[in-house]
Design a protein around this motif. Structure first.
Motif, PDB file in Angstrom:
ATOM      1  N   LEU A   1     -67.125  34.910 -61.111  1.00 23.34           N
ATOM      2  CA  LEU A   1     -65.694  34.645 -60.925  1.00 23.34           C
ATOM      3  C   LEU A   1     -65.341  33.215 -61.324  1.00 23.34           C
ATOM      4  N   ALA A   2     -66.239  32.267 -61.029  1.00 22.31           N
ATOM      5  CA  ALA A   2     -65.979  30.881 -61.410  1.00 22.31           C
ATOM      6  C   ALA A   2     -65.857  30.747 -62.927  1.00 22.31           C
ATOM      7  N   PHE A   3     -66.770  31.355 -63.662  1.00 22.48           N
ATOM      8  CA  PHE A   3     -66.683  31.310 -65.122  1.00 22.48           C
ATOM      9  C   PHE A   3     -65.440  32.047 -65.618  1.00 22.48           C
ATOM     10  N   LEU A   4     -65.155  33.192 -65.015  1.00 25.72           N
ATOM     11  CA  LEU A   4     -64.031  33.993 -65.476  1.00 25.72           C
ATOM     12  C   LEU A   4     -62.703  33.278 -65.284  1.00 25.72           C
TER      13      LEU A   4
ATOM     14  N   LEU B   1     -63.847   6.811 -61.451  1.00 22.89           N
ATOM     15  CA  LEU B   1     -64.450   6.660 -60.128  1.00 22.89           C
ATOM     16  C   LEU B   1     -64.159   7.880 -59.251  1.00 22.89           C
ATOM     17  N   THR B   2     -62.953   8.434 -59.389  1.00 23.11           N
ATOM     18  CA  THR B   2     -62.622   9.660 -58.654  1.00 23.11           C
ATOM     19  C   THR B   2     -63.519  10.811 -59.088  1.00 23.11           C
ATOM     20  N   PHE B   3     -63.685  10.968 -60.402  1.00 24.04           N
ATOM     21  CA  PHE B   3     -64.540  12.044 -60.906  1.00 24.04           C
ATOM     22  C   PHE B   3     -65.967  11.906 -60.373  1.00 24.04           C
ATOM     23  N   LEU B   4     -66.498  10.696 -60.422  1.00 26.08           N
ATOM     24  CA  LEU B   4     -67.888  10.480 -60.025  1.00 26.08           C
ATOM     25  C   LEU B   4     -68.090  10.682 -58.527  1.00 26.08           C
ATOM     26  N   THR B   5     -67.059  10.449 -57.729  1.00 17.68           N
ATOM     27  CA  THR B   5     -67.188  10.621 -56.278  1.00 17.68           C
ATOM     28  C   THR B   5     -67.507  12.066 -55.908  1.00 17.68           C
ATOM     29  N   LEU B   6     -67.189  12.995 -56.783  1.00 17.33           N
ATOM     30  CA  LEU B   6     -67.532  14.386 -56.524  1.00 17.33           C
ATOM     31  C   LEU B   6     -69.040  14.575 -56.394  1.00 17.33           C
ATOM     32  N   GLY B   7     -69.832  13.668 -57.004  1.00 17.91           N
ATOM     33  CA  GLY B   7     -71.285  13.758 -56.882  1.00 17.91           C
ATOM     34  C   GLY B   7     -71.763  13.524 -55.462  1.00 17.91           C
ATOM     35  N   PRO B   8     -71.463  12.376 -54.838  1.00 18.09           N
ATOM     36  CA  PRO B   8     -71.845  12.194 -53.432  1.00 18.09           C
ATOM     37  C   PRO B   8     -71.256  13.250 -52.500  1.00 18.09           C
ATOM     38  N   VAL B   9     -70.042  13.726 -52.802  1.00 20.02           N
ATOM     39  CA  VAL B   9     -69.456  14.797 -51.986  1.00 20.02           C
ATOM     40  C   VAL B   9     -70.320  16.046 -52.058  1.00 20.02           C
ATOM     41  N   GLY B  10     -70.704  16.430 -53.278  1.00 19.64           N
ATOM     42  CA  GLY B  10     -71.555  17.609 -53.439  1.00 19.64           C
ATOM     43  C   GLY B  10     -72.908  17.432 -52.770  1.00 19.64           C
ATOM     44  N   LEU B  11     -73.488  16.235 -52.883  1.00 17.43           N
ATOM     45  CA  LEU B  11     -74.778  15.986 -52.248  1.00 17.43           C
ATOM     46  C   LEU B  11     -74.662  16.070 -50.727  1.00 17.43           C
ATOM     47  N   MET B  12     -73.595  15.523 -50.173  1.00 16.29           N
ATOM     48  CA  MET B  12     -73.395  15.565 -48.721  1.00 16.29           C
ATOM     49  C   MET B  12     -73.325  17.016 -48.237  1.00 16.29           C
ATOM     50  N   VAL B  13     -72.545  17.837 -48.909  1.00 15.08           N
ATOM     51  CA  VAL B  13     -72.411  19.236 -48.493  1.00 15.08           C
ATOM     52  C   VAL B  13     -73.736  19.979 -48.693  1.00 15.08           C
TER      53      VAL B  13
ATOM     54  N   LEU C   1     -68.834  28.071 -46.649  1.00 18.86           N
ATOM     55  CA  LEU C   1     -67.409  27.926 -46.953  1.00 18.86           C
ATOM     56  C   LEU C   1     -67.048  26.482 -47.296  1.00 18.86           C
ATOM     57  N   ALA C   2     -67.899  25.536 -46.908  1.00 14.34           N
ATOM     58  CA  ALA C   2     -67.627  24.135 -47.224  1.00 14.34           C
ATOM     59  C   ALA C   2     -67.609  23.896 -48.726  1.00 14.34           C
ATOM     60  N   TRP C   3     -68.271  24.756 -49.482  1.00 11.84           N
ATOM     61  CA  TRP C   3     -68.249  24.586 -50.946  1.00 11.84           C
ATOM     62  C   TRP C   3     -66.855  24.808 -51.507  1.00 11.84           C
ATOM     63  N   ILE C   4     -66.012  25.525 -50.781  1.00 14.32           N
ATOM     64  CA  ILE C   4     -64.626  25.697 -51.238  1.00 14.32           C
ATOM     65  C   ILE C   4     -63.942  24.342 -51.319  1.00 14.32           C
TER      66      ILE C   4
ATOM     67  N   VAL D   1     -65.212  22.609 -54.483  1.00 13.35           N
ATOM     68  CA  VAL D   1     -64.627  23.218 -55.693  1.00 13.35           C
ATOM     69  C   VAL D   1     -63.164  22.827 -55.833  1.00 13.35           C
ATOM     70  N   TRP D   2     -62.422  22.876 -54.724  1.00 10.28           N
ATOM     71  CA  TRP D   2     -60.997  22.542 -54.800  1.00 10.28           C
ATOM     72  C   TRP D   2     -60.795  21.070 -55.133  1.00 10.28           C
ATOM     73  N   ALA D   3     -61.615  20.209 -54.559  1.00  7.67           N
ATOM     74  CA  ALA D   3     -61.521  18.785 -54.895  1.00  7.67           C
ATOM     75  C   ALA D   3     -61.792  18.558 -56.382  1.00  7.67           C
ATOM     76  N   SER D   4     -62.726  19.316 -56.945  1.00  8.35           N
ATOM     77  CA  SER D   4     -63.022  19.199 -58.378  1.00  8.35           C
ATOM     78  C   SER D   4     -61.852  19.670 -59.226  1.00  8.35           C
ATOM     79  N   ILE D   5     -61.234  20.785 -58.831  1.00 10.49           N
ATOM     80  CA  ILE D   5     -60.092  21.308 -59.586  1.00 10.49           C
ATOM     81  C   ILE D   5     -58.936  20.316 -59.552  1.00 10.49           C
ATOM     82  N   VAL D   6     -58.670  19.756 -58.381  1.00 12.19           N
ATOM     83  CA  VAL D   6     -57.576  18.787 -58.258  1.00 12.19           C
ATOM     84  C   VAL D   6     -57.871  17.539 -59.086  1.00 12.19           C
ATOM     85  N   ALA D   7     -59.110  17.073 -59.050  1.00 13.00           N
ATOM     86  CA  ALA D   7     -59.465  15.854 -59.775  1.00 13.00           C
ATOM     87  C   ALA D   7     -59.359  16.044 -61.277  1.00 13.00           C
ATOM     88  N   PHE D   8     -59.845  17.170 -61.788  1.00 10.88           N
ATOM     89  CA  PHE D   8     -59.919  17.360 -63.236  1.00 10.88           C
ATOM     90  C   PHE D   8     -58.671  18.017 -63.815  1.00 10.88           C
ATOM     91  N   LEU D   9     -58.061  18.940 -63.061  1.00 10.19           N
ATOM     92  CA  LEU D   9     -56.979  19.742 -63.635  1.00 10.19           C
ATOM     93  C   LEU D   9     -55.671  19.642 -62.859  1.00 10.19           C
TER      94      LEU D   9
END
Length: 529
Positions: free
Chosen positions: A24-27, A346-358, A457-460, A463-471
């Motif tokens: 679904l993510a790819f689609l 810097l906003t884009f890169l912050t998604l890395g520590p966020v993903g690692l934390m989760v 569910l925390a991955w939502i 994912v949403w933070a990534s969508i907001v940051a990039f798109l």
């Protein structure tokens, strides 16, 4: 081969949710990405300005070879820039699924129980391969569908989808080989992901030497997928290379499996100390021992990205002159373009520590479901102390990681501008994101504390933070939707002033959610206890 059908149904049921999420993510994201590119670069002049921006070693490292640079089109841009970020997650999916269905089954002891039944020697491996292959084909079909619905040529769209599927299969085969070498699923995943990281770097270096790809590029499976030259000069034979190498790796994995016992690896486990170090018997010491490998990998990879992105900071002026509408996508200040671009990166890169934390909180859930957390509690450690020690280690690791990423961006900008003052400025600016990082980890822990089954569910949030940051800018999302991302409430430092109130509120929410998680953990049973 006896029992393959039963195991096939069992394995498919085991990973069905993960596969569905990947597909679904790819689609959804493939057509969204192409549509965003169309909106950001609406005409030939804008596309050509983009091509000039990418004629930069750092940009080539981050994207891929520059095909058809003199006559840059939308679909050439998809092939040159988007395709790599389709192949990478597909490869990661293949690695994770293969390890989950092979080495993880052995490590947990389930495979030994299965083989006690009338099951053929090769049935588990064949069933795992079929499931991974089916998942790869589903992802490939989703990629091709996403390109076709946005107007991509049918042969080229199918080639990109096939390359994504083969990338998943090939790196899944690498994971199958790694699973024969080591006794632990985490180590096998780390080895295969390490090969993927090396493949990314080798491809990047080869493409920097020659923008069309040189001899060095061909040592990377990722380059084989990109060298299909979809939407530019389609070639199918690199896909045959990927298929042949995949078959060879699978044969090697099968041969290696005959040379070891069930549950063992070809590389024997290192001899442990007779007495554990004092720090290892504490909750945070144990967490550090379990997480240090993945932390080091995340830190090295993200730091390289930070430096490379920082080096692009001075390459924007020509593109903005040709294509002012890019400001609708990235909030750039024309009076101080380098500073505003650095803030966005810097906003884009912050998604890395966020993903690692989760991900690290998810590892706590894994420790519980495997029964090891209950073992710690039985030694006299309270469950709250164990979890607080775990969270304390994550804070002690992820917060410095964020500062190091800021330093990396600063070093990249320093390299491009020859102004060393960027290094401390970006390191200091990165600290503004610490409350948001803590909030994302606290959300994951609160869900875990209430019910371990809710933790994914925390991955939502990620994912949403990534969508907001990039798109977020391109999609024109309303403010209330943008506000659901914790990162959206952080000012774009260093181009904007830091406001204390949003950061304080975010910090208090993080503390409150950790408290909720501790209360929930106290009120429920621990698995395996």
């Amino acid at each position: 081969m006896t029992g393959t059908g039963y195991l096939l149904r069992l394995y498919a049921r085991t990973v069905r949710r993960q596969v569905l999420i990947w597909v679904l993510a790819f689609l959804l994201l493939v057509p969204a990405s192409v549509a965003a590119i169309k909106e950001a670069y609406p005409d030939a002049a804008a596309l050509q300005a983009r091509a000039q921006l990418l004629d930069n070693p750092a940009a080539v490292m981050m994207t891929g070879p520059m095909f058809d640079q003199d006559h840059y089109t939308l679909w050439a841009m998809v092939a040159n820039e988007l395709a790599l970020y389709l192949y990478l997650p597909a490869a990661i999916m293949g690695i994770l699924l293969m390890v989950r269905l092979t080495r993880a089954e052995e490590e947990s002891g389930r495979l030994e129980m299965v083989r006690a039944l009338p099951v053929g020697r090769h049935a588990p491996a064949v069933a795992a391969l079929i499931v991974v292959a089916a998942a790869a084909l589903a992802v490939g079909a989703a990629v091709s569908t996403g390109l076709l619905v946005t107007g991509g040529a049918a042969p080229d769209s199918l080639a990109v989808g096939a390359a994504a599927a083969l990338a998943a299969l090939l790196f899944g085969a690498i994971a199958a080989v790694a699973a024969q070498v080591t006794e632990h699923a985490g180590t096998a995943s780390g080895m295969a992901l390490g090969v993927l990281a090396v493949a990314f770097m080798v491809r990047g270096l080869g493409d920097v030497i020659d923008r069309q790809g040189c001899w060095l590029s061909w040592f990377s499976p990722l380059a084989w997928a990109q060298q299909t030259r979809a939407f530019v000069d389609l070639r199918w034979w690199p896909l045959a290379v990927m298929l042949v190498v995949t078959v060879v790796l699978l044969v090697c994995a099968m041969a290696l499996a005959h040379r070891r016992d069930v549950g063992a690896g070809l590389r024997s486990a290192s001899v442990a100390r007779a007495v554990a170090r004092p720090g290892l018997v504490t909750p945070h010491g144990l967490a550090g021992r379990l997480l240090r490998g993945s932390y080091a990998a995340w830190l090295i990879g993200l730091l390289l990205f930070a430096i490379a992105f920082g080096m692009l900071a001075t390459s924007l002026e020509d593109m903005i002159a040709e294509m002012p509408m890019v400001q609708d996508w990235i909030p750039l200040d024309l009076d101080d373009m380098v500073r505003s671009f650095a803030a966005v990166i810097l906003t884009f890169l912050t998604l890395g520590p966020v993903g690692l934390m989760v991900a690290a909180v998810m590892r706590l859930r894994t420790e519980e479901t495997s029964g090891r957390l209950a073992g710690l509690v039985l030694t006299g450690q309270s469950r709250q102390r164990v979890c607080l020690g775990w969270l304390g280690l994550l804070v002690a690791w992820c917060f410095p990681m964020q500062a190091i990423l800021g330093l990396g961006v600063g070093v990249g900008i320093w390299t491009a501008t020859e102004d060393a003052s960027w290094v401390p400025e970006m390191a200091l600016a990165s600290l503004a994101y610490l409350p948001a990082i803590a909030l994302c980890g606290a959300i994951a822990f609160a869900l875990y504390g209430i019910d371990a089954r809710l933790a994914p569910l925390a991955w939502i949030v990620v994912v949403w933070a990534s969508i907001v940051a990039f798109l977020g800018g391109l999609l024109g999302l309303p403010d209330w939707l943008l506000g659901l991302s914790p990162l959206h409430h952080v000012p774009l430092v260093p181009s904007e002033q830091v406001e204390a109130v949003p950061l304080a509120v975010t910090s208090l929410l993080a503390v409150a959610l950790v408290a909720v998680g501790l209360v929930g953990l106290r009120r429920r049973d621990i698995a395996g206890g």
